[in-house]
Design a protein around this motif. Structure first.
Motif, PDB file in Angstrom:
ATOM      1  N   GLY A 140     -10.751  11.043   0.918  1.00  0.00           N
ATOM      2  CA  GLY A 140     -11.627  11.450  -0.173  1.00  0.00           C
ATOM      3  C   GLY A 140     -10.955  12.392  -1.154  1.00  0.00           C
ATOM      4  N   SER A 141      -9.744  12.828  -0.834  1.00  0.00           N
ATOM      5  CA  SER A 141      -9.029  13.735  -1.734  1.00  0.00           C
ATOM      6  C   SER A 141      -8.012  12.963  -2.574  1.00  0.00           C
ATOM      7  N   GLU A 142      -7.653  13.545  -3.712  1.00  0.00           N
ATOM      8  CA  GLU A 142      -6.633  12.932  -4.557  1.00  0.00           C
ATOM      9  C   GLU A 142      -5.351  12.765  -3.766  1.00  0.00           C
ATOM     10  N   GLY A 143      -4.678  11.638  -4.002  1.00  0.00           N
ATOM     11  CA  GLY A 143      -3.431  11.379  -3.302  1.00  0.00           C
ATOM     12  C   GLY A 143      -3.570  10.453  -2.107  1.00  0.00           C
ATOM     13  N   ASP A 144      -4.765   9.895  -1.891  1.00  0.00           N
ATOM     14  CA  ASP A 144      -4.949   8.973  -0.762  1.00  0.00           C
ATOM     15  C   ASP A 144      -4.114   7.711  -0.894  1.00  0.00           C
ATOM     16  N   GLY A 145      -3.770   7.345  -2.139  1.00  0.00           N
ATOM     17  CA  GLY A 145      -2.893   6.194  -2.320  1.00  0.00           C
ATOM     18  C   GLY A 145      -3.572   5.022  -3.002  1.00  0.00           C
ATOM     19  N   VAL A 146      -2.844   3.924  -3.092  1.00  0.00           N
ATOM     20  CA  VAL A 146      -3.320   2.724  -3.780  1.00  0.00           C
ATOM     21  C   VAL A 146      -2.916   1.494  -2.978  1.00  0.00           C
ATOM     22  N   ILE A 147      -3.627   0.408  -3.232  1.00  0.00           N
ATOM     23  CA  ILE A 147      -3.298  -0.886  -2.613  1.00  0.00           C
ATOM     24  C   ILE A 147      -3.114  -1.897  -3.733  1.00  0.00           C
ATOM     25  N   ALA A 166       0.846  -1.196   0.000  1.00  0.00           N
ATOM     26  CA  ALA A 166       0.000   0.000   0.000  1.00  0.00           C
ATOM     27  C   ALA A 166       0.878   1.242   0.000  1.00  0.00           C
ATOM     28  N   TYR A 167       0.487   2.212  -0.791  1.00  0.00           N
ATOM     29  CA  TYR A 167       1.147   3.521  -0.812  1.00  0.00           C
ATOM     30  C   TYR A 167       0.168   4.508  -0.186  1.00  0.00           C
ATOM     31  N   ILE A 168       0.581   5.134   0.888  1.00  0.00           N
ATOM     32  CA  ILE A 168      -0.352   5.976   1.646  1.00  0.00           C
ATOM     33  C   ILE A 168       0.294   7.331   1.962  1.00  0.00           C
ATOM     34  N   LYS A 228       6.302  12.881  -1.164  1.00  0.00           N
ATOM     35  CA  LYS A 228       6.631  11.931  -0.103  1.00  0.00           C
ATOM     36  C   LYS A 228       5.419  11.062   0.211  1.00  0.00           C
ATOM     37  N   LYS A 229       5.617   9.761   0.157  1.00  0.00           N
ATOM     38  CA  LYS A 229       4.577   8.798   0.521  1.00  0.00           C
ATOM     39  C   LYS A 229       5.213   7.727   1.391  1.00  0.00           C
ATOM     40  N   VAL A 230       4.381   6.890   1.961  1.00  0.00           N
ATOM     41  CA  VAL A 230       4.873   5.762   2.755  1.00  0.00           C
ATOM     42  C   VAL A 230       4.390   4.471   2.098  1.00  0.00           C
ATOM     43  N   ASN A 239       9.801   4.889   3.715  1.00  0.00           N
ATOM     44  CA  ASN A 239       9.526   6.214   3.160  1.00  0.00           C
ATOM     45  C   ASN A 239       9.923   6.199   1.692  1.00  0.00           C
ATOM     46  N   ILE A 240       9.029   6.646   0.833  1.00  0.00           N
ATOM     47  CA  ILE A 240       9.327   6.643  -0.602  1.00  0.00           C
ATOM     48  C   ILE A 240       8.891   7.970  -1.231  1.00  0.00           C
ATOM     49  N   LEU A 241       9.298   8.132  -2.481  1.00  0.00           N
ATOM     50  CA  LEU A 241       8.784   9.240  -3.289  1.00  0.00           C
ATOM     51  C   LEU A 241       7.929   8.639  -4.385  1.00  0.00           C
ATOM     52  N   GLY A 242       6.804   9.260  -4.671  1.00  0.00           N
ATOM     53  CA  GLY A 242       5.946   8.689  -5.700  1.00  0.00           C
ATOM     54  C   GLY A 242       5.084   9.711  -6.390  1.00  0.00           C
ATOM     55  N   SER A 243       4.481   9.250  -7.479  1.00  0.00           N
ATOM     56  CA  SER A 243       3.471  10.068  -8.144  1.00  0.00           C
ATOM     57  C   SER A 243       2.389   9.150  -8.673  1.00  0.00           C
ATOM     58  N   GLY A 244       1.171   9.642  -8.708  1.00  0.00           N
ATOM     59  CA  GLY A 244       0.033   8.885  -9.214  1.00  0.00           C
ATOM     60  C   GLY A 244      -0.479   9.522 -10.502  1.00  0.00           C
ATOM     61  N   ARG A 245      -1.781   9.467 -10.668  1.00  0.00           N
ATOM     62  CA  ARG A 245      -2.353   9.924 -11.940  1.00  0.00           C
ATOM     63  C   ARG A 245      -2.194  11.420 -12.163  1.00  0.00           C
ATOM     64  N   GLN A 246      -2.065  12.185 -11.047  1.00  0.00           N
ATOM     65  CA  GLN A 246      -1.895  13.636 -11.224  1.00  0.00           C
ATOM     66  C   GLN A 246      -0.413  13.995 -11.382  1.00  0.00           C
ATOM     67  N   LYS A 247       0.423  12.985 -11.501  1.00  0.00           N
ATOM     68  CA  LYS A 247       1.863  13.195 -11.697  1.00  0.00           C
ATOM     69  C   LYS A 247       2.462  14.018 -10.566  1.00  0.00           C
TER      70      LYS A 247
END
Ligand SMILES: Nc1ncnc2c1ncn2[C@@H]1O[C@H](COP(=O)(O)OP(=O)(O)OP(=O)(O)O)[C@@H](O)[C@H]1O
Ligand SMILES: [Mg+2]
Length: 110
Positions: free
Chosen positions: A84-91, A6-8, A57-59, A32-40
């Motif tokens: 409920g906001s963009e950036g909540d993460g993925v599993i 999970a990225y949270i 920064k994500k975990v 601790n990681i760095l990431g980007s999702g659909r909003q880059k």
């Protein structure tokens, strides 16, 4: 067995940990990681041109579970990390073909 990745949001780490403990899931790895999702991550506009893709920064949480704990782990993560906001993460859920405890050599028990 399943490997749940999970990225949270970093600020949700304590909440997700407590939610997992409440489902009797205690074994996990956290990075601790760095990431980007659909909003880059986010993009900046400079003189009308969208520039630069940023990593936020994500975990990352990794949890190896027996199949019957998959649902509990997903529910714990989703209920504790959703704002409920963009950036909540993925599993992500992957099949885990083998697990072996280094101390004892026992296989398949997580
Ligand atoms: N397809 C992917 N592969 C690897 N990591 C991902 C992927 N999608 C998201 N992540 C990780 O999850 C973090 C959070 O992603 P995010 O919640 O922004 O996903 P999203 O798909 O853009 O959803 P939302 O539209 O809700 O923002 C990212 O910073 C990244 O670390
Ligand atoms: Mg996003």
């Amino acid at each position: 067995m399943k490997l749940i990745t999970a990225y949270i949001r970093p600020e949700k780490l304590n909440d997700v940990k407590q939610a997992l403990y409440a489902k009797e899931i205690y074994s996990m790895s956290v990075t601790n990681i760095l990431g980007s999702g659909r909003q880059k991550g986010f993009t900046e506009t400079y003189r009308g041109v969208q520039m630069e893709v940023n990593l936020l920064k994500k975990v990352r949480i990794e949890i190896g579970v027996n199949d019957d704990f998959e649902g509990a782990a997903i529910e714990a993560i989703q209920t504790s990390c959703a704002t409920g906001s963009e950036g909540d993460g993925v599993i992500f859920v992957s099949e885990l073909s083998k697990s072996l405890r280094i101390r004892t050599g026992e296989e398949g028990i997580l």
